[in-house]
Design a protein around this motif. Structure first.
Motif, PDB file in Angstrom:
ATOM      1  N   ARG A   5       0.865  -1.181   0.000  1.00  0.00           N
ATOM      2  CA  ARG A   5       0.000   0.000   0.000  1.00  0.00           C
ATOM      3  C   ARG A   5       0.899   1.226   0.000  1.00  0.00           C
ATOM      4  NH1 ARG A   5      -2.768   3.795   3.284  1.00  0.00           N
ATOM      5  NH2 ARG A   5      -4.869   4.194   2.487  1.00  0.00           N
ATOM      6  N   SER A   6       0.550   2.240  -0.793  1.00  0.00           N
ATOM      7  CA  SER A   6       1.332   3.469  -0.796  1.00  0.00           C
ATOM      8  C   SER A   6       1.259   4.144   0.564  1.00  0.00           C
ATOM      9  CB  SER A   6       0.824   4.429  -1.871  1.00  0.00           C
ATOM     10  OG  SER A   6       1.194   3.992  -3.149  1.00  0.00           O
ATOM     11  N   LEU A   7       2.389   4.640   0.994  1.00  0.00           N
ATOM     12  CA  LEU A   7       2.436   5.392   2.246  1.00  0.00           C
ATOM     13  C   LEU A   7       1.907   6.799   1.992  1.00  0.00           C
ATOM     14  CD1 LEU A   7       5.930   4.088   3.156  1.00  0.00           C
ATOM     15  CD2 LEU A   7       4.077   4.058   4.818  1.00  0.00           C
ATOM     16  N   PRO A   8       0.975   7.303   2.796  1.00  0.00           N
ATOM     17  CA  PRO A   8       0.469   8.660   2.584  1.00  0.00           C
ATOM     18  C   PRO A   8       1.473   9.705   3.055  1.00  0.00           C
ATOM     19  CG  PRO A   8      -0.476   7.737   4.579  1.00  0.00           C
ATOM     20  CD  PRO A   8       0.359   6.644   3.958  1.00  0.00           C
ATOM     21  N   GLY A   9       1.419  10.875   2.409  1.00  0.00           N
ATOM     22  CA  GLY A   9       2.322  11.964   2.772  1.00  0.00           C
ATOM     23  C   GLY A   9       3.160  12.376   1.584  1.00  0.00           C
ATOM     24  N   PRO A  10       4.101  13.294   1.787  1.00  0.00           N
ATOM     25  CA  PRO A  10       4.985  13.700   0.694  1.00  0.00           C
ATOM     26  C   PRO A  10       5.717  12.497   0.107  1.00  0.00           C
ATOM     27  CG  PRO A  10       5.187  15.219   2.529  1.00  0.00           C
ATOM     28  CD  PRO A  10       4.344  14.079   3.016  1.00  0.00           C
ATOM     29  N   ALA A  11       5.815  12.465  -1.221  1.00  0.00           N
ATOM     30  CA  ALA A  11       6.545  11.399  -1.890  1.00  0.00           C
ATOM     31  C   ALA A  11       8.030  11.523  -1.566  1.00  0.00           C
ATOM     32  CB  ALA A  11       6.326  11.492  -3.398  1.00  0.00           C
ATOM     33  N   ASN A  12       8.821  10.585  -2.077  1.00  0.00           N
ATOM     34  CA  ASN A  12      10.267  10.723  -1.930  1.00  0.00           C
ATOM     35  C   ASN A  12      10.732  11.831  -2.872  1.00  0.00           C
ATOM     36  OD1 ASN A  12      12.653   9.034  -0.634  1.00  0.00           O
ATOM     37  ND2 ASN A  12      13.329   9.779  -2.627  1.00  0.00           N
ATOM     38  N   ASN A  13      10.952  12.994  -2.327  1.00  0.00           N
ATOM     39  CA  ASN A  13      11.299  14.171  -3.120  1.00  0.00           C
ATOM     40  C   ASN A  13      12.693  14.665  -2.786  1.00  0.00           C
ATOM     41  OD1 ASN A  13       8.597  14.360  -4.100  1.00  0.00           O
ATOM     42  ND2 ASN A  13       7.999  15.536  -2.284  1.00  0.00           N
ATOM     43  N   TYR A  14      13.378  15.180  -3.807  1.00  0.00           N
ATOM     44  CA  TYR A  14      14.534  16.040  -3.560  1.00  0.00           C
ATOM     45  C   TYR A  14      14.009  17.448  -3.315  1.00  0.00           C
ATOM     46  CZ  TYR A  14      18.176  12.858  -5.435  1.00  0.00           C
ATOM     47  OH  TYR A  14      19.055  11.829  -5.649  1.00  0.00           O
ATOM     48  N   TYR A  15      14.581  18.141  -2.340  1.00  0.00           N
ATOM     49  CA  TYR A  15      14.289  19.555  -2.123  1.00  0.00           C
ATOM     50  C   TYR A  15      15.569  20.338  -2.385  1.00  0.00           C
ATOM     51  CZ  TYR A  15      10.002  17.876  -0.022  1.00  0.00           C
ATOM     52  OH  TYR A  15       8.794  17.246   0.166  1.00  0.00           O
TER      53      TYR A  15
END
Length: 549
Positions: A293-303
């Motif tokens: 199941r996808s984890l809710p919240g911000p995706a794996n992002n570079y900032y």
């Protein structure tokens, strides 16, 4: 007052969440029981390694997702959130009302609940829990629970079964927060311990299991709670657990964990990153299953670091970077052909998620044109240069860099960008962030509410203020914080979803986050295990789990 019973996700978010579950590769949100449940036995779960920098099982302080699975099984919350609809349902609270101004929440409480130390759950328990959270934040302002209690003022005990929680400013995410592990209610004895002692296991909950021991980096042991009878209605089993106990261990190597599962040495192999295509095939060939199941919240992002003088202060370079990342190739190469590509700065199970797959499409030619416009010309070495400077972007990587890091490095090289992977330890990360000695930093957080992104990008709440400050210009900070404040104070779910849709669009318009992959929680589960359930936060709930003898 406005009665706000069981608020659900906006329709769009619901559709997306359901769609995600049907397209996320080995996409099962749980296992259907097979036959009549059998009591007895110990469930052996092998996790990803423990958090060496912050070993903690205190619900209010920890962010480590493996420990939030542990907590879900020994501590209960006021409400529960349906993982498929986003609807909030009663748990320790039987009913609730939200004031029209969003400044107070009144909860009616169950009168038949006890903690595992025998003390009763009452309105005083709720007051003590939230007051303790506020006190913890005075000592530890960056404790993870900060974003859940933003604007908290006080809790008023009306009688044993009624409590009113007051805020100085509206906190529209609070009701969802009451469903999370981070706002789980503990017994009074827990709050007599110091925050450090709670982290190391001095905590008592009211859940179907009791935290027996926590040895950081080694194991966590839960034992069955006799007499438990107040499970959430979302559970198939609302009474005593079928299992005698659960033992969680921490295993570094994915291959070792999978080998333990296929040899029946453990019952569940629970990695941090998704189980690979090869390991999935190995698990399934052994007769076991992979749930996800996808984890809710911000995706794996570079900032980005957009501070003055940094390469990514130039928005044209940021847009070029966005277009140079081939997310479809990343998903299929790193995780397998059925793995979903990331399509937003949020994962698909996050309320208010918007599909920006087209905006994030791979376009190497477009990236090259933008870099040309920005004055970065391609040299004989295959990299771009400007005023004698090579277009090198550095990013800190914890421990050994992964195949995903190397793939991004190769993708950026194709348009002339040199991505430098600087291997650091977890303990060094805060030093690197504070010094601003990076161009890109990768991170994520898990919560089934879009407001959790404040923990990353809002310097007033962020776990790393240095990172949040570096990620936006002062002008962007003003605009982003205005949107975040609007999201925090807007009670109507549809209007609130529109605020976070605007935030997502703003981030893409200015290339302020670079999604790399959708975070899908996977677990290899033995064929002997039945009744596995994912919560709305994609954590494991083992109240209804049983093992074939």
């Amino acid at each position: 007052m406005t009665r706000t019973l069981r608020p659900a996700l906006p329709t769009l978010a619901l559709v997306v969440a359901l769609s995600a579950c049907s397209t996320a590769g080995a996409a099962d949100s749980g296992q259907s029981p097979t036959g009549d449940p059998v009591s007895g036995g110990t469930l052996d779960v092998a996790f990803f390694p423990d958090n060496a920098a912050f070993a903690c099982v205190d619900p209010f302080q920890t962010y480590w997702i493996e420990h939030r699975t542990v907590i879900r099984n020994f501590a209960d919350s006021l409400t529960d959130q349906d993982p498929e609809t986003g609807e909030l349902v009663p748990w320790l609270a039987t009913d609730w009302e939200v004031a029209d101004d969003g400044l107070s929440y009144t909860f009616d409480l169950r009168d038949d609940v006890t903690f595992s130390d025998g003390t009763a759950f009452t309105a005083e328990s709720v007051k003590l829990a939230f007051d303790s959270g506020a006190a913890t934040l005075e000592q530890l302002p960056t404790a993870y629970g900060a974003v859940y209690l933003a604007g908290y003022d006080s809790t008023e005990v009306v009688d044993d079964d009624t409590v009113v929680v007051h805020f100085s400013t509206p906190n529209s995410a609070f009701l969802q927060g009451t469903s999370t592990t981070n706002l789980a209610i503990l017994a009074a004895s827990s709050y007599q311990a110091t925050p450090e002692e709670r982290c190391l296991g001095d905590v008592v909950g009211s859940g179907p299991f009791v935290l027996d021991s926590y040895s950081p980096g080694q194991s966590t042991v839960l034992t069955k709670r006799d007499g438990y009878a107040w499970g959430s209605e979302l559970r198939e089993n609302t009474g005593e657990a079928y299992l005698d106990g659960i033992t969680f261990t921490y295993v570094a190597e994915d291959s070792v964990r999978v080998g333990q599962l296929t040899s029946d040495a453990i019952d569940i192999a629970w990695p941090r990153n998704p189980i690979s295509e090869n390991d999935t095939a190995l698990i399934q060939s052994s007769g076991d299953t992979v749930v996800s199941r996808s984890l809710p919240g911000p995706a794996n992002n570079y900032y980005p670091n957009v501070a003055d003088g940094k390469i990514l202060a130039d928005e044209r370079v940021r847009h070029a970077l966005q277009q140079a990342i081939d997310r479809d190739s990343y998903a299929s190469t790193i995780f397998g052909t059925e793995y979903p590509s990331v399509t937003s700065i949020y994962d698909t199970t996050t309320p208010a998620y918007q599909d920006h797959g087209d905006d994030l499409a791979y376009d190497a030619d477009g990236a090259a044109e933008l870099l040309d416009e920005a004055g970065w010309t391609l040299g004989d070495d295959g990299y771009r240069h400007k005023d004698g400077q090579k277009l090198t972007l550095s990013t800190p990587v914890i421990a050994q860099f992964s195949a995903g890091d190397q793939l991004i490095q190769d993708q950026l090289k194709a348009v002339g960008i040199d991505l430098e992977l600087n291997v650091i330890t977890q303990a060094q990360r805060s030093e690197v962030l504070a010094a601003g000695d990076y161009d890109l930093i990768s991170t994520y957080y898990t919560r089934a509410d879009p407001g959790v992104i404040q923990w990353i990008i809002d310097a007033r709440y962020a776990g790393s203020q240095a990172q949040a400050v570096n990620a936006l210009t002062p002008e962007q900070t003003t605009e982003v914080q205005a949107l975040l404040d609007q999201g925090t104070t807007t009670l109507d779910t549809t209007a609130r979803a529109e605020v976070y849709a605007e935030l997502q669009q703003y981030y893409l318009d200015h290339a302020l986050a670079f999604p790399t992959f959708e975070r899908v929680q996977t677990a290899g589960v033995s064929a002997a295990v039945h009744g596995f359930r994912f919560t709305s936060e994609s954590f494991g709930d083992f109240a209804g789990t049983w093992i074939t003898p």
